[in-house]
Design a protein around this motif. Sequence first.
Motif, mmCIF file in Angstrom:
data_model
loop_
_atom_site.group_PDB
_atom_site.id
_atom_site.type_symbol
_atom_site.label_atom_id
_atom_site.label_comp_id
_atom_site.label_asym_id
_atom_site.label_seq_id
_atom_site.Cartn_x
_atom_site.Cartn_y
_atom_site.Cartn_z
ATOM 1 N N ARG A 47 23.607 45.361 23.492
ATOM 2 C CA ARG A 47 23.708 44.118 24.200
ATOM 3 C C ARG A 47 25.405 43.946 24.535
ATOM 4 N NH1 ARG A 47 19.026 42.712 26.414
ATOM 5 N NH2 ARG A 47 17.335 43.294 25.409
ATOM 6 N N GLU A 48 26.216 43.823 24.976
ATOM 7 C CA GLU A 48 27.302 43.321 25.311
ATOM 8 C C GLU A 48 27.516 42.687 26.647
ATOM 9 O OE1 GLU A 48 31.310 45.136 25.246
ATOM 10 O OE2 GLU A 48 29.695 46.879 25.151
ATOM 11 N N THR A 49 28.881 41.115 27.422
ATOM 12 C CA THR A 49 28.591 40.789 28.330
ATOM 13 C C THR A 49 30.377 41.521 28.948
ATOM 14 O OG1 THR A 49 27.558 38.602 27.628
ATOM 15 C CG2 THR A 49 29.251 38.432 29.169
ATOM 16 N N ILE A 50 30.354 42.090 29.925
ATOM 17 C CA ILE A 50 31.409 42.527 30.763
ATOM 18 C C ILE A 50 31.842 41.330 31.095
ATOM 19 C CG2 ILE A 50 32.761 44.688 31.906
ATOM 20 C CD1 ILE A 50 31.196 45.614 28.795
ATOM 21 N N LYS A 51 33.385 41.052 31.336
ATOM 22 C CA LYS A 51 33.999 40.035 32.095
ATOM 23 C C LYS A 51 34.936 40.766 33.068
ATOM 24 C CE LYS A 51 33.794 36.505 28.546
ATOM 25 N NZ LYS A 51 32.823 35.247 29.235
ATOM 26 N N PRO A 52 35.460 40.666 33.963
ATOM 27 C CA PRO A 52 36.729 40.848 34.412
ATOM 28 C C PRO A 52 37.560 41.576 34.540
ATOM 29 C CG PRO A 52 35.576 38.787 35.870
ATOM 30 C CD PRO A 52 34.770 39.163 34.938
ATOM 31 N N LEU A 53 37.763 42.470 34.802
ATOM 32 C CA LEU A 53 39.353 43.043 34.518
ATOM 33 C C LEU A 53 40.928 41.626 34.195
ATOM 34 C CD1 LEU A 53 40.826 45.322 32.532
ATOM 35 C CD2 LEU A 53 41.177 46.619 34.609
ATOM 36 N N PHE A 54 40.095 41.001 35.847
ATOM 37 C CA PHE A 54 41.595 40.753 35.529
ATOM 38 C C PHE A 54 40.992 38.785 36.549
ATOM 39 C CE2 PHE A 54 43.087 44.674 37.573
ATOM 40 C CZ PHE A 54 44.199 44.576 36.235
ATOM 41 N N PRO A 55 41.485 37.862 35.578
ATOM 42 C CA PRO A 55 40.759 36.355 35.536
ATOM 43 C C PRO A 55 40.757 35.780 37.494
ATOM 44 C CG PRO A 55 43.034 36.694 35.307
ATOM 45 C CD PRO A 55 43.112 37.953 34.599
ATOM 46 N N THR A 56 39.346 36.097 37.744
ATOM 47 C CA THR A 56 39.720 34.648 39.641
ATOM 48 C C THR A 56 40.448 34.073 39.825
ATOM 49 O OG1 THR A 56 37.113 35.358 39.627
ATOM 50 C CG2 THR A 56 38.696 34.294 40.931
ATOM 51 N N PRO A 57 41.591 34.255 40.321
ATOM 52 C CA PRO A 57 42.468 33.180 40.663
ATOM 53 C C PRO A 57 41.395 31.550 40.505
ATOM 54 C CG PRO A 57 42.714 35.088 42.877
ATOM 55 C CD PRO A 57 41.073 35.216 41.702
ATOM 56 N N THR A 58 42.583 30.268 40.817
ATOM 57 C CA THR A 58 42.297 29.327 40.999
ATOM 58 C C THR A 58 41.191 28.762 42.182
ATOM 59 O OG1 THR A 58 43.204 29.010 39.142
ATOM 60 C CG2 THR A 58 42.669 26.199 40.702
ATOM 61 N N HIS A 59 41.958 29.751 43.444
ATOM 62 C CA HIS A 59 41.760 28.651 45.099
ATOM 63 C C HIS A 59 40.156 29.886 45.076
ATOM 64 C CE1 HIS A 59 43.762 33.077 45.575
ATOM 65 N NE2 HIS A 59 42.608 32.954 47.141
#
Length: 294
Positions: free
Chosen positions: A14-26
Motif C-alpha cells: 500500500r502506498e500514497t500517490i501524490k500529485p506530480l506537481f503541487p496545486t497552486p495556492t489560488h
Amino acid sequence: MAMISPISVEVVSRETIKPLFPTPTHLKNYILSSDQNSPPIYIPMLLFYLNNTSINTYKKLYMLKKSLAECLSEYYPLAGTFRDDYSVVECNDEGAEFIEARVNFAISQIVGTSDVKLLNQLLPFEPIGNWGKLEGKKDEKEVLVAAQANLFRCGGLAIGVCISHKIADGTSVVAFLNSWASKSLNTTCENANIVPPPILDSAKDFPPREAPRYPHDTGITNKTIVTKRFIFDSSSILILKKQASNAIIGSSDENVKLPTQVEAISALIWRRILALYRSKPKHAKICVSVHAVT
C-alpha cells in the motif's frame, strides 16, 4: 476429482500517490457543487486487461503510479481532503491510495462473473458502508479516490477504482480514467491520444444549496441490496422494441419509429416489477423506478 482452491486476493503493498506537481495556492479550496448532498458512497469501476504485452509486472506498476501522479495534478481535488461539513475540498495534495494485490486465479475465471462479493475483493474497499476507511490507515480522514492493481496468476491485470460520489459523478469518473489511461500510454507510446485537462468549475453551473443531507455516520447499508444481471442479445432486444412499439401505438407498421433499447428493456423490467407487486394481497400503492444516468 481435484479440489478447486477458493479465489484469493492478497494485498502485498500500500502506498500514497501524490500529485506530480503541487496545486497552486489560488486553487487550494475547491467548492463542491450541489452533488455534495449525494449519499456517502463511492463510485466503483473495474477495468480488466489481458496479458497481451511484453511489459513486465514491475514496469506496469511503475507506469500506473507515474501516470496516476500526473493525472492527480490535473484532477487536484481528488488528492485533497473534505472539510467544512463536506462542502469544500482542501486541495492539500494528500494524494490517492494505491494498493497492489495478487490474485491466485487466471483473469478468465473472473471476467463476466456477477458475484459482487468476489468483485469487491478487487476494489480498494467496499464502495458502500465504510466511507473510504482503508485497512491499516492510522488517521480517520476518508480518501476521495483509491485504486487497486490486481495482478493475476496468468499475467492479466484488473484495476479497481473507488471515487467518492460527493466529488464525482459517472461522467467525471470516466473522464478521470481516460486521462489516467492516456498518460499511462504516453509513457510507452508516442502516438497515444492526449486527453485534454478537465474544467473544474461545476459549482458555477450547479451551486451548492441548503438541503437535507444524508447522515454521514449512518450512510447506506448494503445488507438488503440484491444484485442481478440480465443479458439481452441483439435479436431479443429487437423483439422487445417491436413489442413495445405495437403496445403503445397499436400498429405493426414497420415504418413506425421503434423505442430505444433503454426504453424497451426498461419497460419490460418495469412491467414485471409491477406484476410482482400486484400479485401480492397488500401490494405497495406507489412504485418508483429510478435510472442512474450520466
